[in-house]
Design a protein around this motif. Structure first.
Motif, PDB file in Angstrom:
ATOM      1  N   ARG A   1      -0.664   8.356  -0.584  1.00  0.00           N
ATOM      2  CA  ARG A   1       0.391   9.123  -1.262  1.00  0.00           C
ATOM      3  C   ARG A   1       1.703   9.042  -0.495  1.00  0.00           C
ATOM      4  O   ARG A   1       2.784   9.072  -1.094  1.00  0.00           O
ATOM      5  N   TYR A   2       1.616   8.930   0.827  1.00  0.00           N
ATOM      6  CA  TYR A   2       2.812   8.862   1.663  1.00  0.00           C
ATOM      7  C   TYR A   2       2.583   7.821   2.758  1.00  0.00           C
ATOM      8  O   TYR A   2       1.467   7.653   3.240  1.00  0.00           O
ATOM      9  N   LYS A   3       3.678   7.139   3.127  1.00  0.00           N
ATOM     10  CA  LYS A   3       3.588   6.163   4.196  1.00  0.00           C
ATOM     11  C   LYS A   3       4.932   6.080   4.897  1.00  0.00           C
ATOM     12  O   LYS A   3       5.972   5.965   4.239  1.00  0.00           O
ATOM     13  N   ILE A   4       4.884   6.153   6.229  1.00  0.00           N
ATOM     14  CA  ILE A   4       6.096   5.976   7.030  1.00  0.00           C
ATOM     15  C   ILE A   4       5.874   4.787   7.946  1.00  0.00           C
ATOM     16  O   ILE A   4       4.872   4.741   8.677  1.00  0.00           O
ATOM     17  N   ILE A   5       6.779   3.818   7.906  1.00  0.00           N
ATOM     18  CA  ILE A   5       6.669   2.634   8.747  1.00  0.00           C
ATOM     19  C   ILE A   5       8.040   2.307   9.315  1.00  0.00           C
ATOM     20  O   ILE A   5       9.064   2.837   8.861  1.00  0.00           O
ATOM     21  N   GLU A   6       8.052   1.427  10.288  1.00  0.00           N
ATOM     22  CA  GLU A   6       9.314   0.948  10.833  1.00  0.00           C
ATOM     23  C   GLU A   6       9.670  -0.368  10.141  1.00  0.00           C
ATOM     24  O   GLU A   6       8.791  -1.088   9.650  1.00  0.00           O
ATOM     25  N   LYS A   7      10.968  -0.644  10.110  1.00  0.00           N
ATOM     26  CA  LYS A   7      11.408  -1.890   9.465  1.00  0.00           C
ATOM     27  C   LYS A   7      10.744  -3.079  10.159  1.00  0.00           C
ATOM     28  O   LYS A   7      10.429  -3.041  11.342  1.00  0.00           O
ATOM     29  N   ARG A   8      10.505  -4.084   9.351  1.00  0.00           N
ATOM     30  CA  ARG A   8       9.838  -5.325   9.753  1.00  0.00           C
ATOM     31  C   ARG A   8       8.303  -5.190   9.809  1.00  0.00           C
ATOM     32  O   ARG A   8       7.629  -6.203   9.977  1.00  0.00           O
ATOM     33  N   GLN A   9       7.799  -3.965   9.634  1.00  0.00           N
ATOM     34  CA  GLN A   9       6.347  -3.820   9.543  1.00  0.00           C
ATOM     35  C   GLN A   9       5.875  -4.160   8.130  1.00  0.00           C
ATOM     36  O   GLN A   9       6.682  -4.306   7.202  1.00  0.00           O
ATOM     37  N   SER A  10       4.554  -4.248   7.984  1.00  0.00           N
ATOM     38  CA  SER A  10       3.943  -4.528   6.681  1.00  0.00           C
ATOM     39  C   SER A  10       3.289  -3.272   6.141  1.00  0.00           C
ATOM     40  O   SER A  10       2.909  -2.381   6.906  1.00  0.00           O
ATOM     41  N   VAL A  11       3.183  -3.216   4.815  1.00  0.00           N
ATOM     42  CA  VAL A  11       2.549  -2.066   4.175  1.00  0.00           C
ATOM     43  C   VAL A  11       1.904  -2.529   2.872  1.00  0.00           C
ATOM     44  O   VAL A  11       2.370  -3.503   2.248  1.00  0.00           O
ATOM     45  N   ALA A  12       0.828  -1.853   2.497  1.00  0.00           N
ATOM     46  CA  ALA A  12       0.145  -2.199   1.246  1.00  0.00           C
ATOM     47  C   ALA A  12      -0.177  -0.932   0.483  1.00  0.00           C
ATOM     48  O   ALA A  12      -0.544   0.093   1.078  1.00  0.00           O
ATOM     49  N   PHE A  13      -0.041  -1.003  -0.834  1.00  0.00           N
ATOM     50  CA  PHE A  13      -0.345   0.113  -1.716  1.00  0.00           C
ATOM     51  C   PHE A  13      -1.463  -0.323  -2.664  1.00  0.00           C
ATOM     52  O   PHE A  13      -1.520  -1.472  -3.077  1.00  0.00           O
ATOM     53  N   TRP A  14      -2.273   0.666  -3.037  1.00  0.00           N
ATOM     54  CA  TRP A  14      -3.412   0.370  -3.910  1.00  0.00           C
ATOM     55  C   TRP A  14      -3.317   1.178  -5.193  1.00  0.00           C
ATOM     56  O   TRP A  14      -2.844   2.330  -5.183  1.00  0.00           O
ATOM     57  N   CYS A  15      -3.762   0.589  -6.286  1.00  0.00           N
ATOM     58  CA  CYS A  15      -3.738   1.260  -7.589  1.00  0.00           C
ATOM     59  C   CYS A  15      -5.029   0.993  -8.341  1.00  0.00           C
ATOM     60  O   CYS A  15      -5.480  -0.165  -8.425  1.00  0.00           O
ATOM     61  N   ASN A  16      -5.601   2.051  -8.892  1.00  0.00           N
ATOM     62  CA  ASN A  16      -6.769   1.934  -9.761  1.00  0.00           C
ATOM     63  C   ASN A  16      -6.371   2.461 -11.138  1.00  0.00           C
ATOM     64  O   ASN A  16      -6.162   3.663 -11.293  1.00  0.00           O
ATOM     65  N   PRO A  17      -6.217   1.595 -12.133  1.00  0.00           N
ATOM     66  CA  PRO A  17      -5.744   2.055 -13.442  1.00  0.00           C
ATOM     67  C   PRO A  17      -6.821   2.830 -14.198  1.00  0.00           C
ATOM     68  O   PRO A  17      -7.968   2.918 -13.753  1.00  0.00           O
TER      69      PRO A  17
END
Lengths: 115, 112
Positions: free
Chosen positions: A9-25
Motif C-alpha cells: 500500500r505504501y513504499k518509500i525508496i531513494e532515487k535510483r533504487q528499484s521498486v515493484a508493485f503487484w496487482c490481483n484483478p
C-alpha cells in the motif's frame, strides 16, 4: 466478490533504487490497467493488458518502467531506476472485457515516495 | 494537452442542496463518459456514465447531462449528503481499446 487487490500500500525508496508493485484483478476480468496518479492530477494510463497481451503501452516510460501479466491474471509493475518525479499513487484497475460500456474497477493503489 | 478538464478544483455545498460538478472535453472522438468518486486512501469507484447518443442519464440522486455541441458534461447530485464529500473525476473513452482519459478532479465538500 473480492475487489482488485494491490500491494504494497505504501513504499518509500531513494532515487535510483528499484521498486515493484503487484496487482490481483477481480476474478475472471480479462482486461487489466495500470495508472499513475500524481498529486493534484487525474489518473494517467500507463499500460493496458488484454489477458496476457499488451493492448497499449504508449504512455509507459519504457527506459525505466516495465510491466507484465503472466498467465493473464496477476500483474507486476516495476520501476528501475526510480526518479523523484515517479512519486505518485499507482492504481491498478480491471474490467471484464474490452467493451464500450464496461466499467473499470480500481484497487486502493500503492503510494510511492521517492526521496 | 489536457483532453478532459475539470476547471473547479473544489466545491462546497450545504447539505440538502444541489451539487453541480462540471467537465469539459476537447476530443470529439470521445463517445462514452463516466464519473468516478474517490475517498482518501481508496481507489476511484464508478458512479454513473453516459453514452454520446444520450443527453441525460439518471441514477437515484445522481444525474449526468451531456452537451455534445459544447463538449461539456455535468454531474448533478440532489440532495447532497455529507457522505458525498469526496473527489469526483470525470473520464472519457473512445476507440476499440476503451482507454479512459481522466480530468484532474473536483473536491466536493458537503457541509452539514
Amino acid at each position: 466478490e473480492a475487489g482488485v487487490a494491490q500491494s504494497p500500500r505504501y513504499k518509500i525508496i531513494e532515487k535510483r533504487q528499484s521498486v515493484a508493485f503487484w496487482c490481483n484483478p477481480i476474478s475472471g476480468h480479462a482486461t487489466l490497467y495500470w495508472y499513475q496518479q500524481i498529486l493534484g492530477q487525474g489518473p494517467k494510463l500507463l499500460i493496458q493488458f488484454q489477458n496476457n497481451g499488451v493492448v497499449d503501452d504508449s504512455q509507459l516510460p519504457k527506459d525505466r518502467f516495465s510491466a507484465e501479466r503472466l498467465k493473464g491474471v496477476d500483474s507486476t509493475l516495476k520501476i528501475q531506476p526510480a526518479k523523484l518525479e515517479d512519486s505518485a499513487v499507482y492504481l491498478c484497475a480491471s474490467s471484464p472485457r474490452l467493451a464500450v460500456q464496461e466499467t473499470q474497477y480500481f484497487g486502493p493503489g500503492t503510494r510511492l515516495l521517492v526521496l | 494537452d489536457q483532453q478532459v478538464k475539470q476547471n473547479s478544483p473544489s466545491l462546497s455545498v450545504q447539505e440538502g442542496r444541489i451539487s453541480i460538478l462540471n467537465c469539459d472535453y476537447t476530443n470529439s472522438m470521445f463517445d462514452y463518459f463516466l464519473w468516478y468518486k474517490k475517498y482518501p486512501a481508496e481507489g476511484p469507484t464508478f458512479l454513473i456514465s453516459i453514452s454520446s447518443i444520450k443527453d441525460k442519464n439518471e441514477d437515484g440522486r445522481f444525474t449526468v447531462f451531456l452537451n455534445k455541441s459544447a463538449k461539456h458534461l455535468s454531474l448533478h447530485i440532489v440532495p447532497s449528503q455529507p457522505g458525498d464529500s469526496a473527489v469526483y473525476f470525470c473520464a472519457a473513452s473512445s476507440g476499440s481499446a476503451r482507454q479512459l482519459t481522466f480530468g484532474s478532479g473536483t473536491q466536493l465538500t458537503v457541509l452539514p
